[in-house]
Design a protein around this motif. Structure first.
Motif, PDB file in Angstrom:
ATOM      1  N   VAL A 100      25.216  23.429   2.927  1.00  0.00           N
ATOM      2  CA  VAL A 100      25.126  22.130   3.585  1.00  0.00           C
ATOM      3  C   VAL A 100      26.437  21.834   4.307  1.00  0.00           C
ATOM      4  N   VAL A 101      26.341  21.329   5.529  1.00  0.00           N
ATOM      5  CA  VAL A 101      27.504  20.793   6.225  1.00  0.00           C
ATOM      6  C   VAL A 101      27.473  19.280   6.040  1.00  0.00           C
ATOM      7  N   ILE A 102      28.561  18.709   5.554  1.00  0.00           N
ATOM      8  CA  ILE A 102      28.643  17.260   5.366  1.00  0.00           C
ATOM      9  C   ILE A 102      29.414  16.658   6.529  1.00  0.00           C
ATOM     10  N   ALA A 103      28.887  15.591   7.091  1.00  0.00           N
ATOM     11  CA  ALA A 103      29.577  14.878   8.170  1.00  0.00           C
ATOM     12  C   ALA A 103      29.830  13.450   7.714  1.00  0.00           C
ATOM     13  N   TYR A 104      31.105  13.133   7.461  1.00  0.00           N
ATOM     14  CA  TYR A 104      31.465  11.759   7.102  1.00  0.00           C
ATOM     15  C   TYR A 104      31.661  10.958   8.379  1.00  0.00           C
ATOM     16  N   GLU A 105      30.884   9.878   8.510  1.00  0.00           N
ATOM     17  CA  GLU A 105      30.959   9.033   9.703  1.00  0.00           C
ATOM     18  C   GLU A 105      31.102   7.569   9.290  1.00  0.00           C
ATOM     19  N   PRO A 106      32.290   7.000   9.431  1.00  0.00           N
ATOM     20  CA  PRO A 106      32.407   5.558   9.200  1.00  0.00           C
ATOM     21  C   PRO A 106      31.615   4.819  10.270  1.00  0.00           C
ATOM     22  N   ILE A 107      30.595   4.103   9.862  1.00  0.00           N
ATOM     23  CA  ILE A 107      29.680   3.481  10.820  1.00  0.00           C
ATOM     24  C   ILE A 107      30.417   2.543  11.764  1.00  0.00           C
ATOM     25  N   TRP A 108      31.459   1.913  11.267  1.00  0.00           N
ATOM     26  CA  TRP A 108      32.229   0.968  12.086  1.00  0.00           C
ATOM     27  C   TRP A 108      32.997   1.659  13.208  1.00  0.00           C
ATOM     28  N   ALA A 109      33.038   2.999  13.188  1.00  0.00           N
ATOM     29  CA  ALA A 109      33.770   3.729  14.226  1.00  0.00           C
ATOM     30  C   ALA A 109      32.850   4.538  15.138  1.00  0.00           C
ATOM     31  N   ILE A 110      31.528   4.349  15.011  1.00  0.00           N
ATOM     32  CA  ILE A 110      30.596   5.109  15.831  1.00  0.00           C
ATOM     33  C   ILE A 110      30.270   4.309  17.082  1.00  0.00           C
ATOM     34  N   GLY A 111      30.680   4.837  18.221  1.00  0.00           N
ATOM     35  CA  GLY A 111      30.365   4.209  19.492  1.00  0.00           C
ATOM     36  C   GLY A 111      31.088   2.899  19.749  1.00  0.00           C
ATOM     37  N   THR A 112      32.074   2.597  18.914  1.00  0.00           N
ATOM     38  CA  THR A 112      32.795   1.332  19.073  1.00  0.00           C
ATOM     39  C   THR A 112      34.139   1.512  19.754  1.00  0.00           C
ATOM     40  N   GLY A 113      34.575   2.766  19.857  1.00  0.00           N
ATOM     41  CA  GLY A 113      35.910   3.031  20.374  1.00  0.00           C
ATOM     42  C   GLY A 113      36.960   2.969  19.282  1.00  0.00           C
TER      43      GLY A 113
END
Length: 253
Positions: free
Chosen positions: A164-177
């Motif tokens: 498995v590849v895990i991708a940590y993505e803070p939602i507050w930083a997605i597409g917000t700049g």
């Protein structure tokens, strides 16, 4: 040695002609990949065949779906199955992106089923996890991400979780700049690796690729990727620009 990965997520963007042009432009750029480095491009489903054809003969470059369903076939109008991906030579799919979780109410248990059907059929899941701004402001991001991983992945064997590849993505930083600082990103990605080590062992944790996603760009990729527990990025908007994404690929080095 775990893989270093530059992964693109085009989301629901581009016409067929634009997708064709972007792929041509990207593959005309200069970038180099060592044996443990990969490029994975997650394109909209209608463009999977086109993208797969464009990558023929290109080592370490893979095409990915953006989603998968939990059944192999049947009366599930509009869904994509592992059999469909296998028949096209597609070996990766994104699972559990925050947009799928939020807009389509995908639960940890449902994503567990998606992970299982992928691994049973030799498809690499890129499993997304991450917290919203209100969770981060309450300093509960570790507990939140741990619950996502534990409920969707920790039923797996040591051998399988390494696939498995895990991708940590803070939602507050997605597409917000907004982007987590490299220190913030490293801190939680180290936490994720330690979580895996505590469940399995250090060798298993060291074999899992953990990507960072959240406004990764050419001008911050090198600093992010230099962190010891960040093994590359899952890139959204910047992957729609060939020059920008090629620079991100080169930042893997």
């Amino acid at each position: 040695m775990r893989k270093k990965i530059a992964a693109a997520n085009w989301k629901m963007n581009l016409t067929y002609a634009q997708a064709n042009e972007l792929l041509d432009n990207l593959f005309s750029k200069k970038y180099s990949l060592s044996e443990n480095q990969q490029v994975v491009i997650a394109v909209p489903a209608p463009y999977l065949h086109l993208a797969k054809e464009k990558t023929q003969g290109k080592n370490q470059v893979f095409i990915s779906a953006q989603n998968i369903y939990t059944k192999k076939s049947g009366a599930y109008t509009g869904e994509i199955s592992v059999e469909m991906l296998q028949s096209m030579g597609i070996e990766h799919t994104i699972i559990g992106h925050s947009e799928r979780r939020d807009y389509f109410n995908e639960s940890n248990e449902f994503l567990k089923e998606k992970v299982d059907i992928c691994l049973e059929n030799h498809i690499t899941p890129i499993f997304c996890c991450g917290e919203a701004l209100e969770v981060r402001e309450q300093n509960k991001q570790n507990q939140f991400v741990a619950k996502q991983i534990e409920e969707s992945l920790f039923h797996l064997s040591s051998t399988d979780i390494q696939k498995v590849v895990i991708a940590y993505e803070p939602i507050w930083a997605i597409g917000t700049g907004k982007t987590a600082t490299s220190e913030q990103a490293q801190e939680i990605q180290q936490f994720i690796r330690q979580l895996i080590a505590n469940k399995y062992d250090a060798a298993t944790a060291d074999a899992v690729s953990i990507l960072y996603g959240g406004s990764v760009k050419a001008n911050n990729a090198k600093e992010l990727f230099s962190q010891p527990d960040i093994d590359g990025g899952l890139v959204g908007g910047a992957s729609l620009n060939a020059e920008e994404f090629a620079a991100i690929i080169n930042a893997l080095a």
